[in-house]
Design an enzyme around this catalytic site. Structure first.
Site, PDB file in Angstrom:
ATOM      1  N   TYR A 209      -4.866   4.008   7.309  1.00 51.51           N
ATOM      2  CA  TYR A 209      -6.222   3.458   7.223  1.00 51.51           C
ATOM      3  C   TYR A 209      -7.110   4.016   8.325  1.00 51.51           C
ATOM      4  O   TYR A 209      -7.040   5.195   8.634  1.00 51.51           O
ATOM      5  CB  TYR A 209      -6.201   1.913   7.257  1.00 51.51           C
ATOM      6  CG  TYR A 209      -5.103   1.310   6.421  1.00 51.51           C
ATOM      7  CD1 TYR A 209      -5.073   1.516   5.052  1.00 51.51           C
ATOM      8  CD2 TYR A 209      -4.088   0.562   6.998  1.00 51.51           C
ATOM      9  CE1 TYR A 209      -4.066   0.982   4.276  1.00 51.51           C
ATOM     10  CE2 TYR A 209      -3.087   0.014   6.225  1.00 51.51           C
ATOM     11  CZ  TYR A 209      -3.083   0.229   4.857  1.00 51.51           C
ATOM     12  OH  TYR A 209      -2.091  -0.294   4.109  1.00 51.51           O
TER      13      TYR A 209
ATOM     14  N   VAL B 103       1.041  -3.708   3.993  1.00 51.68           N
ATOM     15  CA  VAL B 103       0.894  -4.991   4.694  1.00 51.68           C
ATOM     16  C   VAL B 103       2.152  -5.843   4.733  1.00 51.68           C
ATOM     17  O   VAL B 103       2.188  -6.825   5.471  1.00 51.68           O
ATOM     18  CB  VAL B 103      -0.247  -5.887   4.141  1.00 51.68           C
ATOM     19  CG1 VAL B 103      -1.597  -5.415   4.557  1.00 51.68           C
ATOM     20  CG2 VAL B 103      -0.132  -6.123   2.672  1.00 51.68           C
TER      21      VAL B 103
ATOM     22  N   SER C 137       0.803  -1.230   0.000  1.00 50.23           N
ATOM     23  CA  SER C 137       0.000   0.000   0.000  1.00 50.23           C
ATOM     24  C   SER C 137       0.832   1.274   0.000  1.00 50.23           C
ATOM     25  O   SER C 137       0.300   2.343  -0.307  1.00 50.23           O
ATOM     26  CB  SER C 137      -0.899   0.034   1.235  1.00 50.23           C
ATOM     27  OG  SER C 137      -2.145  -0.519   0.938  1.00 50.23           O
TER      28      SER C 137
ATOM     29  N   LYS D 226       0.808   3.452  -2.995  1.00 51.05           N
ATOM     30  CA  LYS D 226      -0.315   4.362  -3.259  1.00 51.05           C
ATOM     31  C   LYS D 226       0.116   5.822  -3.121  1.00 51.05           C
ATOM     32  O   LYS D 226      -0.322   6.691  -3.875  1.00 51.05           O
ATOM     33  CB  LYS D 226      -1.462   4.091  -2.267  1.00 51.05           C
ATOM     34  CG  LYS D 226      -2.140   2.745  -2.462  1.00 51.05           C
ATOM     35  CD  LYS D 226      -3.034   2.383  -1.280  1.00 51.05           C
ATOM     36  CE  LYS D 226      -3.775   1.078  -1.537  1.00 51.05           C
ATOM     37  NZ  LYS D 226      -4.264   0.413  -0.340  1.00 51.05           N
TER      38      LYS D 226
ATOM     39  N   TYR E  80      -2.081  -2.006 -10.625  1.00 53.43           N
ATOM     40  CA  TYR E  80      -2.066  -1.756  -9.178  1.00 53.43           C
ATOM     41  C   TYR E  80      -1.330  -2.885  -8.439  1.00 53.43           C
ATOM     42  O   TYR E  80      -0.516  -2.634  -7.533  1.00 53.43           O
ATOM     43  CB  TYR E  80      -3.512  -1.601  -8.672  1.00 53.43           C
ATOM     44  CG  TYR E  80      -3.627  -1.644  -7.176  1.00 53.43           C
ATOM     45  CD1 TYR E  80      -3.275  -0.545  -6.399  1.00 53.43           C
ATOM     46  CD2 TYR E  80      -4.053  -2.804  -6.517  1.00 53.43           C
ATOM     47  CE1 TYR E  80      -3.346  -0.589  -5.013  1.00 53.43           C
ATOM     48  CE2 TYR E  80      -4.129  -2.862  -5.142  1.00 53.43           C
ATOM     49  CZ  TYR E  80      -3.774  -1.761  -4.394  1.00 53.43           C
ATOM     50  OH  TYR E  80      -3.837  -1.821  -3.027  1.00 53.43           O
TER      51      TYR E  80
HETATM   52  N1  GLN Z   1      -1.578  -5.244  -2.378  1.00 52.49           N
HETATM   53  C1  GLN Z   1      -2.368  -5.160  -1.184  1.00 52.49           C
HETATM   54  C2  GLN Z   1      -3.847  -5.081  -1.515  1.00 52.49           C
HETATM   55  O1  GLN Z   1      -4.231  -4.383  -2.395  1.00 52.49           O
HETATM   56  C3  GLN Z   1      -1.935  -3.966  -0.399  1.00 52.49           C
HETATM   57  C4  GLN Z   1      -2.714  -3.804   0.866  1.00 52.49           C
HETATM   58  C5  GLN Z   1      -1.971  -3.060   1.922  1.00 52.49           C
HETATM   59  O2  GLN Z   1      -0.762  -2.913   1.933  1.00 52.49           O
HETATM   60  N2  GLN Z   1      -2.739  -2.648   2.889  1.00 52.49           N
HETATM   61  O3  GLN Z   1      -4.651  -5.702  -0.932  1.00 52.49           O
END
Ligand code: GLN
Length: 331
Positions: A256, A274, A78, A81, A204
């Site tokens: 988050y 994650v 994530s 992003k 993505y």
């Molecule tokens: N690639 C993961 C997803 O899209 C990334 C999620 C994350 O790092 N929170 O679910």
């Protein structure tokens, strides 16, 4: 407002020997934290060694200092992003991303479908999966290959070196990606995606699979903190306005549904992923990266939060902290 030249309010990190001592202390201070669990969301990531732990600080001058597993590679997940968003802010502009993606916290988990439904199909912000995919859909390029090349090259410029895909992580997520595909289809059903949802999910997933280490991530954070100039290469990766936009959305949603707690305790824009990485960017000062795979229930590294909290206090990074002025006439 954007036509007015911006005056900024930033300071400096402490003297470098003190920075190094504080990084070493933050490492020791967080090493005894064993709470949380390695993600099971992506099968390939569930194999990570839970005891890995690295911290790196990159100053806007280009100096870096790390402790622990700073060279250990992990996928951005994530955290990608934030940097794709900065690139897209430059490519399509502030108003388009504001309108198409939004900047408000959903209060829901990063992969929430409910948040889309509750907001008439609007993704709400670029740091949850719906908004991140809506952002990736805005990446320049007529084909998915062209979009991917733009993302890979752009994120590499943030790191100051060529970032490569972890093909095992990519394959693992690509075969277990049903939820992200569902989110992209849902956005399509609300006319929020102008491009093929399956192709967007693929780009993505690739951006999430790019490999970095804590040193790279600290430099990437320092670039966001340095008006878009990579302090190692000197390259202007994005304009300062794109950094400003990105750090604002990190403050609202970088961790988050725990973003409020993060801002309350730590007070610096940050972004987690994650695989266990967290990047924090202290405007005008530098970037801090931590890597430790044990996560809280929202998906944020537990040790990373502790170490960043320690460094925010000791290095004076909290954007909301002040002291009574020594020349205050009431003293
Ligand atoms: N690639 C993961 C997803 O899209 C990334 C999620 C994350 O790092 N929170 O679910």
């Amino acid at each position: 407002m954007r036509s007015v030249d911006q005056t900024v309010s930033t300071g400096d990190l402490p003297e470098w020997d003190r920075v190094k001592a504080f990084v070493d202390q933050a490492y020791r201070h967080s090493l005894d934290v064993h709470d949380g669990a390695v993600t099971t969301r992506i099968p390939a990531l569930s194999q990570a060694d839970p005891d890995l732990f690295g911290i790196c600080v990159a100053e806007v001058t280009g100096r870096t200092y790390g402790a622990g597993d700073v060279d250990h590679p992990f996928s951005l997940q994530s955290i990608s992003k934030a940097f794709v968003y900065a690139l897209v802010c430059e490519a399509v502009g502030h108003d388009v991303v504001m309108d198409r993606v939004g900047v408000n916290n959903t209060g829901q988990a990063f992969d929430s479908v409910m948040a889309i439904e509750l907001n008439d199909g609007h993704p709400m912000n670029p740091m949850v999966n719906a908004g991140a995919m809506a952002t990736t859909a805005l990446v320049p390029g007529d084909t998915p290959e062209a979009k991917w090349a733009f993302v890979q090259q752009g994120l590499s410029r943030f790191a100051g070196r060529d970032l490569r895909l972890d093909s095992e992580v990519y394959a693992s997520e690509a075969t277990t990606n049903q939820r992200n595909l569902a989110i992209a289809r849902l956005l399509e059903s609300y006319d929020r995606l102008d491009v093929d949802p399956v192709a967007v999910v693929d780009v993505y997933t690739r951006q999430c699979s790019l490999l970095v280490n804590a040193h790279d991530l600290a430099v990437m954070g320092a670039t966001l903190a340095d008006g878009g100039v990579n302090p190692l290469t000197g390259e202007q990766v994005v304009p300062a306005s794109a950094c400003n936009d990105t750090l604002a959305v990190l403050a609202t949603n970088g961790l988050y549904e725990r973003s409020g707690e993060w801002l309350f305790e730590i007070g610096v824009p940050g972004k987690s992923g994650v695989s266990g990485g967290i990047v924090a960017a202290a405007p005008g000062k530098g970037g801090i990266a931590t890597f430790s795979p044990r996560l809280d229930t929202a998906g944020n590294s537990v040790r990373g939060q502790r170490a960043t909290a320690f460094l925010s206090r000791s290095l004076g990074l909290n954007l909301f902290a002040s002291k009574v002025h020594p020349h205050s006439r009431h003293r």
